[in-house]
Design an enzyme around this catalytic site. Structure first.
Site, short mmCIF file in Angstrom:
data_model
loop_
_atom_site.label_atom_id
_atom_site.label_comp_id
_atom_site.label_asym_id
_atom_site.label_seq_id
_atom_site.Cartn_x
_atom_site.Cartn_y
_atom_site.Cartn_z
N ASN A 161 0.55 -1.20 -0.27
CA ASN A 161 0.17 -0.06 0.10
C ASN A 161 0.98 1.51 0.02
OD1 ASN A 161 -2.53 -0.92 -0.08
ND2 ASN A 161 -1.68 -1.78 1.81
N GLU A 162 1.22 1.64 -1.11
CA GLU A 162 2.36 2.95 -1.47
C GLU A 162 1.45 4.17 -1.09
OE1 GLU A 162 4.83 2.49 -2.07
OE2 GLU A 162 6.00 0.91 -3.56
#
Ligand code: GLP
Length: 636
Positions: A161-162
């Site tokens: 999850n950037e």
């Protein structure tokens, strides 16, 4: 165990436990998982674990495997869901997270393979959305995750999850960030081979786990951890969303905790005993805040910035300033091996013996030149007996195309030649290499070729620095030869080889890197092999009591000026020479011109780092140098 001996901090927005070492932190997590499994199995209930990949959880898996083998911990009632998988990437690929989990964990325990789940990197694009939905549904159907373990990426990502991921995000297909791809480049032997996408559990999926344990080891995680723990939650740093979870705990080793307020500025958290280290840190921090050099600080600066307490203990700003100015001044020396016939009571190194046996240890070629190239040259020029020892050849970091180019050239010059020792004909090796997929494992012969390339670069680099290649020693420690990134295990053989080197040289001073690095990294592992070997020598011999150990900075370790014990200035010419020498490690160059514009080549990062330290010294009112290399004294 000496966990959490620092006070809890009002700056931290969620529970944090700090351990003396990564091993201790991993033991805590493994013990908690084991207890949970035993408790639930006792009630005939299944345990649902959320699992992670990367170097961070490896010591947890090793401990769980040990408990399975030695204490009968059973995983028969355990169901697992992994966080993420690269996309597109077949399971059989050696870098797939599926493969990683088999190698590190599943193959060694009694878990039913049907109970293990890793997102599918092979699913077609059209089916990806449905696959992700089914993944979340399967977690729900299993009763939800009881305990989720996490690492953290340099961008603050959890899973994949950037930055930009929402707090509610579900499991989905995502595009990987540039930084994340750079970090994975080493595993994939080049950034160009790193998949562009991944399937990751969403932040929302992770937050539904009943307990969450985020682990981080090593100095390179310190700044992202401090943000995740102390700054308000935001989608700029997805790990910060964990703050809102009521079953979360961050588990850190000391280096990873190194940027938290309770460590950096403990006086803001509690009453402190003003020891010399804290005083120095407080004064340097104050200079930064009020943008003044040390000698221009006045009482008011101290009082207004919450340091009135320090003034009362130590007298006046005037006295404190002069004291710290001198402390800083005494760290600077152009004589890293000690200045002969000089008063050394305020110098970092001793004057005697005038000619020292100096050992410079690098975990692989180039680390030494980047960390202390200017200092190495000085040590040699000042007449010390310098040995440059390389713990590993670093062959894993050589792309196939480099090996192919070297082999083709050699073959053209010497048709019919065979490879040293093994007697493999070069023509055969070239043929195999042309057909090899970049990600197939390297055979022994190819590793030898790649190792020779890096060792050759090390010689060339030192030659540029004016140092005779005879001074170089290649140790080729077995842990590296046997392993792959994230899967190295040091053994007695490694320590014995290190003891042998130390005994043979009996150095007056040792320079090395990695004391604050993730223990699973090559530099962290080399440091530990050295530490254990050195301690063993110290138990048995007299000479180590007279040895100074200097730690130079690894490329990802950020040190503050308050920590530096020795600062060696470089002139513009010396800096240039060092960078030219670092440039000789051609196999380590990035292959894209884009990298140049991004300043991401290692010699460029080193240049900015060395210049930055010089600017920082200057800003504190010390002499203005072009660049500085710095060292911490390690007391063992
Ligand atoms: C990858 C993984 C993350 C992991 C991160 C850090 O991005 N998807 O789950 O936390 O790497 O890796 P390491 O533990 O090797 O530092």
């Amino acid at each position: 165990m000496n966990k959490n001996s620092t006070p809890e901090s009002p700056f931290e927005r969620c529970p944090v436990t700090i351990h003396d070492s990564a091993e201790e932190g991993a033991l805590q997590v493994a013990a908690e998982i084991a207890e949970l499994i035993r408790e639930r199995s006792g009630r005939r209930e299944r345990t649902v674990l959320g699992l992670a990949t990367g170097s961070t959880p490896v010591p947890v898996y090793r401990e769980l495997v040990r408990m399975h083998r030695e204490e009968g911990l059973s995983f028969a009632d355990v169901v697992t869901f992994n966080l993420d998988e690269y996309y597109p990437l077949p399971r059989s690929h050696r870098e797939s997270y599926w493969q990683f989990m088999q190698d590190q964990f599943f193959r060694h325990i009694d878990i039913d393979p049907a109970n293990t789940h890793v997102p599918d990197g092979e699913v077609g694009r059209e089916e990806a959305f449905a696959h992700c939905r089914e993944y979340d549904a399967a977690i729900d159907a299993a009763g939800g995750i009881d305990l989720q373990i996490l690492g953290i990426g340099r961008t603050g990502h959890i899973g994949f999850n950037e930055p930009g991921s929402g707090a509610e995000s579900p499991t989905r297909l995502v595009t990987l960030n540039e930084v994340t791809r750079q970090d994975a480049a080493r595993d994939f032997l080049g950034e160009e081979n790193v998949p562009r996408y991944a399937i990751t559990m969403g932040v929302g999926t992770i937050l539904r786990a009943r307990r969450i344990r985020l682990m981080a080891w090593g100095r390179s995680k310190a700044s992202v951890i401090a943000k995740a723990v102390e700054e308000p939650p935001s989608d700029r740093l997805p790990a910060s969303y964990l703050q809102g979870h009521d079953g979360v705990e961050f588990i850190l080793d000391r280096p990873a905790a190194g940027a938290l307020t309770r460590i950096v500025e403990p006086w803001r958290v509690d009453f402190v005993d003003w020891n010399p280290e804290l005083i120095r840190r407080a004064v340097i921090g104050l200079c930064r805040k009020v943008e003044k050099p040390v000698l221009k600080l006045v009482d008011r600066d101290y009082n207004e910035q919450g340091l009135a307490d320090l003034l009362t203990v130590k007298g006046s700003a005037y006295q404190l300033n002069i004291h710290i100015f001198n402390v800083l001044q005494h760290t600077i020396t152009g004589w890293p091996g000690g200045k002969p016939d000089a008063d050394d009571s305020h110098r970092p190194e001793r004057a005697d013996p005038a000619r020292k046996r100096s050992l410079v240890l690098a975990s692989e070629p180039q680390e030494d030149i980047l960390g202390m190239g200017g200092t190495i040259r000085r040590l040699c020029e000042q007449g010390h007996d310098v040995t440059l020892a390389y713990a590993t050849s670093g062959d894993l970091a050589v792309p196939d195309r480099e090996a192919l180019a070297s082999l083709e050239l050699t073959h053209e010059l010497c048709p019919g030649a065979t490879l040293m020792n093994g007697g493999v004909p070069l023509a055969e090796l070239i043929r195999a290499l042309r057909e090899k997929d970049t990600l197939d494992e390297d055979g022994e012969a190819l590793r030898a070729v790649k190792g020779a390339i890096r060792e050759g670069e090390a010689r060339q680099s030192m030659r540029m620095l004016g140092i005779h290649p005879d001074r170089l020693e290649f140790m080729r420690l077995p842990f590296y030869g046997r392993g792959r990134y994230r899967q190295f295990v040091a053994t007695e053989e490694d320590r014995t080889a290190m003891v042998e080197l130390l005994e043979r040289i009996r150095p007056h001073q040792v320079f090395l890197s990695g004391d604050q690095a993730d223990p699973a990294s090559v530099t962290g592992m080399t440091f530990r092999v050295f530490r254990d070997a050195f301690r063993r020598c110290r138990e048995e011999e007299q000479w180590p009591s007279d040895t100074y150990i200097w730690v130079y900075r690894g490329p990802t370790e950020e040190w503050g000026l308050d920590q530096i014990d020795m600062a060696v200035p470089l002139s513009p010419d010396e800096l240039q020479r060092k960078l030219d020498a670092a440039f000789q490690h051609r196999s380590q160059h990035s292959q894209t011109s884009f990298a140049l514009s991004e300043q991401s080549e290692s010699w460029q990062r080193t240049e900015s780092l060395n210049r930055k330290i010089a600017r920082e010294y200057d800003a504190l009112g010390m002499a203005e140098y072009e660049a500085i290399e710095c060292f911490l004294r390690w007391e063992g």
